[in-house]
Write an enzyme that holds these catalytic residues in place. Structure first.
Site, mmCIF file in Angstrom:
data_model
loop_
_atom_site.group_PDB
_atom_site.id
_atom_site.type_symbol
_atom_site.label_atom_id
_atom_site.label_comp_id
_atom_site.label_asym_id
_atom_site.label_seq_id
_atom_site.Cartn_x
_atom_site.Cartn_y
_atom_site.Cartn_z
ATOM 1 N N TYR A 56 -11.524 3.485 -29.380
ATOM 2 C CA TYR A 56 -10.730 4.629 -29.811
ATOM 3 C C TYR A 56 -9.477 4.838 -28.968
ATOM 4 O O TYR A 56 -8.746 5.798 -29.167
ATOM 5 C CB TYR A 56 -11.588 5.902 -29.764
ATOM 6 N N GLY A 57 -9.220 3.936 -28.009
ATOM 7 C CA GLY A 57 -8.075 4.122 -27.117
ATOM 8 C C GLY A 57 -7.339 2.829 -26.846
ATOM 9 O O GLY A 57 -6.841 2.180 -27.758
ATOM 10 N N THR A 58 -7.308 2.431 -25.591
ATOM 11 C CA THR A 58 -6.498 1.281 -25.178
ATOM 12 C C THR A 58 -7.006 -0.052 -25.726
ATOM 13 O O THR A 58 -6.265 -1.034 -25.719
ATOM 14 C CB THR A 58 -6.415 1.195 -23.643
ATOM 15 N N LEU A 59 -8.246 -0.101 -26.231
ATOM 16 C CA LEU A 59 -8.770 -1.342 -26.819
ATOM 17 C C LEU A 59 -8.432 -1.476 -28.305
ATOM 18 O O LEU A 59 -8.647 -2.536 -28.893
ATOM 19 C CB LEU A 59 -10.291 -1.421 -26.625
ATOM 20 N N GLU A 99 -13.798 -0.871 -17.968
ATOM 21 C CA GLU A 99 -13.888 0.564 -18.267
ATOM 22 C C GLU A 99 -14.443 1.388 -17.103
ATOM 23 O O GLU A 99 -14.584 2.601 -17.219
ATOM 24 C CB GLU A 99 -14.745 0.780 -19.516
#
Length: 116
Positions: free
Chosen positions: A7-10, A71
């Site tokens: 849901y973010g940087t990935l 992470e």
């Protein structure tokens, strides 16, 4: 193989998406029962009353260990299996990284979608 909800940087276009190179993209998905917070350079998902919008990938089990390190598991984020629903309404149990610190003072992302 395992499923991973990101849901973010990935996500596609995110600064860490290259870690998922070659992993099949299964589609956009929703995670209900969570809230998304803006933590500056990245977002954090925590249990809550909302919906978080993200993407699901099929990944090799071995990649989870590398992603745990990236992470900051278990200090910054913790990995959990959660229920998500793909756009075509297919339910899946997928690994997700939940923020493992307090979100007090962080801005809620009301849409539940982090813009990369």
């Amino acid at each position: 193989m395992a499923y991973l909800f990101v849901y973010g940087t990935l996500k596609r276009g995110g600064s860490r998406h290259s870690l998922l190179k070659g992993c099949p993209f299964l589609g956009r998905a929703l995670a209900r029962g969570f809230a998304l917070y803006d933590l500056g350079a990245y977002p954090g998902m925590v249990p809550g009353d909302g919906i978080v919008r993200g993407e699901v990938y099929e990944i090799p089990e071995g990649l989870l260990r590398e992603l745990d390190w990236v992470e900051g598991t278990p200090f910054l984020f913790r990995r959990e299996l959660i229920e998500v629903v793909l756009e075509d309404h297919t339910p899946l149990r997928a690994h997700a990284y939940l923020y493992n610190r307090e979100v007090e003072g962080a801005a809620l992302v009301p849409s539940g979608e982090w813009e990369v």
